[in-house]
Design an enzyme around this catalytic site. Structure first.
Site, PDB file in Angstrom:
ATOM      1  N   THR A   7       0.310 -39.700 -11.289  1.00  0.00           N
ATOM      2  CA  THR A   7      -0.441 -40.576 -11.422  1.00  0.00           C
ATOM      3  C   THR A   7      -1.626 -40.393 -12.312  1.00  0.00           C
ATOM      4  OG1 THR A   7      -0.008 -41.342  -8.783  1.00  0.00           O
ATOM      5  CG2 THR A   7      -2.452 -41.924  -9.731  1.00  0.00           C
ATOM      6  N   THR A  44      -1.639 -45.854 -11.270  1.00  0.00           N
ATOM      7  CA  THR A  44      -0.324 -45.604 -11.151  1.00  0.00           C
ATOM      8  C   THR A  44       0.979 -46.312 -11.103  1.00  0.00           C
ATOM      9  OG1 THR A  44       0.926 -43.882  -9.550  1.00  0.00           O
ATOM     10  CG2 THR A  44      -0.038 -45.541  -8.399  1.00  0.00           C
ATOM     11  N   ASN A  88       3.363 -44.669  -9.318  1.00  0.00           N
ATOM     12  CA  ASN A  88       3.913 -44.163  -8.411  1.00  0.00           C
ATOM     13  C   ASN A  88       4.485 -42.591  -9.005  1.00  0.00           C
ATOM     14  OD1 ASN A  88       4.118 -43.055  -5.638  1.00  0.00           O
ATOM     15  ND2 ASN A  88       5.861 -44.273  -5.248  1.00  0.00           N
ATOM     16  N   ASP A 132       5.966 -46.309  -1.322  1.00  0.00           N
ATOM     17  CA  ASP A 132       4.522 -45.772  -0.375  1.00  0.00           C
ATOM     18  C   ASP A 132       4.608 -46.591   1.052  1.00  0.00           C
ATOM     19  OD1 ASP A 132       3.648 -44.023  -1.938  1.00  0.00           O
ATOM     20  OD2 ASP A 132       2.050 -45.209  -2.992  1.00  0.00           O
ATOM     21  N   SER A 155      -1.926 -46.360   0.408  1.00  0.00           N
ATOM     22  CA  SER A 155      -2.085 -45.497  -0.795  1.00  0.00           C
ATOM     23  C   SER A 155      -2.727 -44.252  -0.512  1.00  0.00           C
ATOM     24  CB  SER A 155      -2.614 -46.196  -1.749  1.00  0.00           C
ATOM     25  OG  SER A 155      -3.054 -45.311  -2.909  1.00  0.00           O
ATOM     26  N   SER A 156      -2.716 -43.337  -1.111  1.00  0.00           N
ATOM     27  CA  SER A 156      -3.736 -41.938  -1.060  1.00  0.00           C
ATOM     28  C   SER A 156      -5.001 -41.972  -1.998  1.00  0.00           C
ATOM     29  CB  SER A 156      -2.944 -40.751  -1.210  1.00  0.00           C
ATOM     30  OG  SER A 156      -1.857 -40.710  -0.164  1.00  0.00           O
ATOM     31  N   GLY A 205      -1.717 -37.056  -7.590  1.00  0.00           N
ATOM     32  CA  GLY A 205      -0.930 -36.026  -6.861  1.00  0.00           C
ATOM     33  C   GLY A 205      -0.446 -36.514  -5.287  1.00  0.00           C
ATOM     34  N   GLY A 206      -0.464 -38.083  -5.297  1.00  0.00           N
ATOM     35  CA  GLY A 206       0.340 -38.491  -3.939  1.00  0.00           C
ATOM     36  C   GLY A 206      -0.542 -38.108  -2.836  1.00  0.00           C
TER      37      GLY A 206
HETATM   38  O1  DON Z   1      -0.715 -44.570  -4.156  1.00  0.00           O
HETATM   39  C1  DON Z   1      -0.291 -43.443  -3.661  1.00  0.00           C
HETATM   40  O2  DON Z   1      -0.892 -42.742  -2.863  1.00  0.00           O
HETATM   41  C2  DON Z   1       0.880 -42.899  -4.601  1.00  0.00           C
HETATM   42  N1  DON Z   1       1.602 -43.986  -5.233  1.00  0.00           N
HETATM   43  C3  DON Z   1       0.149 -41.849  -5.723  1.00  0.00           C
HETATM   44  C4  DON Z   1       1.211 -41.474  -6.478  1.00  0.00           C
HETATM   45  C5  DON Z   1       0.756 -40.204  -7.306  1.00  0.00           C
HETATM   46  O3  DON Z   1      -0.115 -39.900  -7.165  1.00  0.00           O
HETATM   47  C6  DON Z   1       1.859 -39.512  -8.027  1.00  0.00           C
HETATM   48  N2  DON Z   1       1.600 -38.187  -8.292  1.00  0.00           N
HETATM   49  N3  DON Z   1       2.016 -37.294  -8.145  1.00  0.00           N
END
Ligand code: DON
Length: 568
Positions: free
Chosen positions: A380, A398, A400, A422, A451-452, A472-473
């Site tokens: 992201t 992002t 994703n 997600d 989302s995070s 970073g998810g």
């Molecule tokens: O919205 C979210 O939480 C995820 N789609 C974010 C994805 C992300 O940060 C990917 N990176 N590692």
């Protein structure tokens, strides 16, 4: 008088050069600052401000530029969140998260036996939610831009970068090469992002004609240049190759939404962040509320210094509880009653501390999560912007996974997101970040996946002090929290705050992850003795922050990855 002024200017230029050359120092700017993952995009933001635009104009222009220069995460085929504090004191967030199409249904990623169909929510056309970036960026510019920058001026730099190409950095060339297999699966993606057998190398000119044409349609027709007309035709046609998924109505119905920021405080600083459909803001505030209580109650007996045993143990125990609540209670608040006041309540934070043993790890219930961390990369992207009037913008955006679902809309030149992953495909089934979800985050038509992403602004005396966020998810939330703590609790400058080694945990899997060189051997040993399972992993987050003080703006580009702070 004149000589004095020129001398002052000369000194300033000199200072800027020194700071810009010194890689380990924050970058200084007096009139504005942009920190993003792409040097071209950061420069676009600075140029827009120099041309009379404000931070919101710059935000939209940087967003479009990133869609060209940072294909793995910058996007017009995805979505994002924006947290803004305006010079007049007002604040807002803008939610331009993807929405599930009308055809979405709760069990769409399950087979007849109720098992998850591997990859369907990640690497197929059905992984894509209706993109929100174009609607969101243009809405912010229309409503809060300076009025000095036309839509054409916003889009021109991105069009130019796509049409005439830009030279690939070593990092970007290597990223294409590293992902060659993945980028070769869809013919259109293969055509644009891979080069026969030849490897991309630093300095190669990367031209994207179809993307340039899509951006031109947006420049000419605004929102309709994406959600209607030729671009919509191309998206719908792409979807027809699988019998239909996103249709004209879904595109037409897409709407980004202003939402009130979630607000909290920590040790005298106020915090503005993104509420649902993000879990990030509420969790950061909730965990900081818990930590502040710990500081009050245990301050003298405890060593809360950076990455000490007590500090890591405490963070882990807070995170365990916070992520357990995320799983149960969080989803799109347009569809689910998210107990926001519970997450913001100091009493609830205090209660949650009751069963923490400060000498021993609590055990999270044991669930097999596979190993979602093995190959995760930071795909992201976050950017932070401030202008000379003090308008501050924090954006995380992002598709994703890196390169989203890997599918480029044929003829339109942009990659689609895989944000549907997600959602919770099935209770108890972890998504690609190992996150679990229940009813609150179940799939429904027109719903936004939880989302995070945590674009955040920390205020001091009601004025922006820190602009922060990260990819970073699931690790975004703990990254943003550690960035805040690095400045407020550990007195770091912004460059060190975003670049210092981080740790992460999230209830399940029941494990502390740390970066290389993040924890001393003796710390790992003691934490293990306390009952924690600990593992080293690849980098955690990629934070691009700004700190603001009476001298000016200090840009902190994360040393992980390829990030650039430019001030002026
Ligand atoms: O919205 C979210 O939480 C995820 N789609 C974010 C994805 C992300 O940060 C990917 N990176 N590692």
């Amino acid at each position: 008088m004149l000589i004095k002024k020129s001398l002052k200017n000369l000194m300033l230029v000199f200072l800027v050069i020194i700071y810009s050359c010194e890689r380990d120092q924050p970058v200084f700017g007096e009139n504005g600052m942009v920190v993003s993952t792409s040097s071209q995009a950061s420069q676009v933001g600075i140029d827009i401000m120099k041309a009379g635009g404000n931070a919101i104009d710059a935000t939209a222009a940087v967003g479009f530029a990133l869609a060209v220069t940072s294909s793995s995460n910058g996007n017009i085929g995805g979505g994002g969140f924006m947290t803004v504090k305006l010079e007049n004191g007002n604040s807002f967030t803008l939610d331009y998260r993807e929405m599930a199409p009308k055809a979405a249904s709760r069990n769409m990623y399950l087979d007849r036996d109720g098992n998850v169909i591997k990859g369907k929510s990640r690497y197929t056309h059905f992984a894509a939610g209706v993109p929100g970036s174009v609607d969101g960026l243009l809405k912010a510019w229309r409503d809060y831009g300076s009025g000095n920058i036309s839509r054409e001026q916003l889009l021109d730099p991105a069009i130019n970068l796509a049409e005439n190409g830009f030279k690939l950095s070593k990092y970007e060339a290597e990223r294409f090469n590293k992902n060659k297999d993945r980028l070769s699966k869809h013919p259109e993606t293969k055509k644009i992002f891979t080069r026969d057998d030849r490897k991309w190398k630093e300095g190669d000119l990367f031209v994207q004609k179809d993307l340039a044409n899509t951006l031109k349609r947006i420049s000419k027709n605004g929102r309709d240049g994406f959600y209607k007309g030729e671009t919509a035709d191309l998206i719908v046609k792409e979807m027809e190759s699988v019998g239909g998924w996103i249709n004209y109505n879904d595109l037409d119905n897409y709407v980004s939404k202003y939402r009130d920021p979630v607000k909290g405080s920590f040790m005298g600083y106020d915090i503005l962040s993104m509420g649902p459909p993000s879990s990030g803001g509420l969790l950061v505030i909730h965990m900081l509320n818990m930590l502040e209580k710990v500081v009050e109650q245990k301050g003298s007996e405890f060593d809360l210094s950076y990455n000490s045993v007590d500090y890591i143990h405490t963070l882990t125990e807070l995170e365990r509880r916070a992520y357990a609540d995320r799983t149960e209670h969080m989803g799109d608040s347009d569809f689910w009653n998210v107990p926001q006041s519970m997450f913001l309540s100091r009493d609830y934070a205090k209660n949650r501390l009751q069963d923490i043993d400060f000498n021993k790890a609590t055990s999270s219930k044991s669930v097999d999560h596979g190993n979602p961390y093995a190959s995760q990369s930071e795909e992201t992207t976050h950017y932070s912007i401030v202008d000379k009037k003090g308008n501050a913008v924090s954006v995380t955006t992002t598709i994703n996974a890196g390169y989203g679902n890997g599918i480029t809309v044929t003829g339109a030149g942009f990659i689609l997101n895989n944000e549907m992953d997600d959602f919770s495909s099935k209770p108890g089934e972890p998504n690609m970040f190992g996150l679990l979800g229940n009813e609150a985050n179940a799939i429904e038509p027109m719903k936004r996946p939880l989302s995070s992403m945590t674009p955040t602004i920390v205020l001091k005396d009601d004025a922006p002090f820190l602009i922060l966020g990260s990819p970073g998810g699931s690790t975004i939330i703990t990254t943003v929290m550690q960035n805040i703590l690095n400045v407020i609790l550990h007195d770091m400058n912004i460059k060190d705050a975003v670049s210092s080694p981080r740790v992460h945990s999230q209830w399940l899997p029941d494990m502390i992850f740390h970066e290389k060189n993040g924890l001393k051997n003796s710390t790992v040993y003691k934490l293990k003795k306390m009952g924690h399972d600990i593992r080293m992993r690849s980098s955690i987050g990629e934070a691009n922050g700004i700190m603001i003080n009476e001298k000016g703006f200090w840009g902190g580009a994360d040393s992980r990855g390829e990030n650039t702070a430019i001030g002026y």
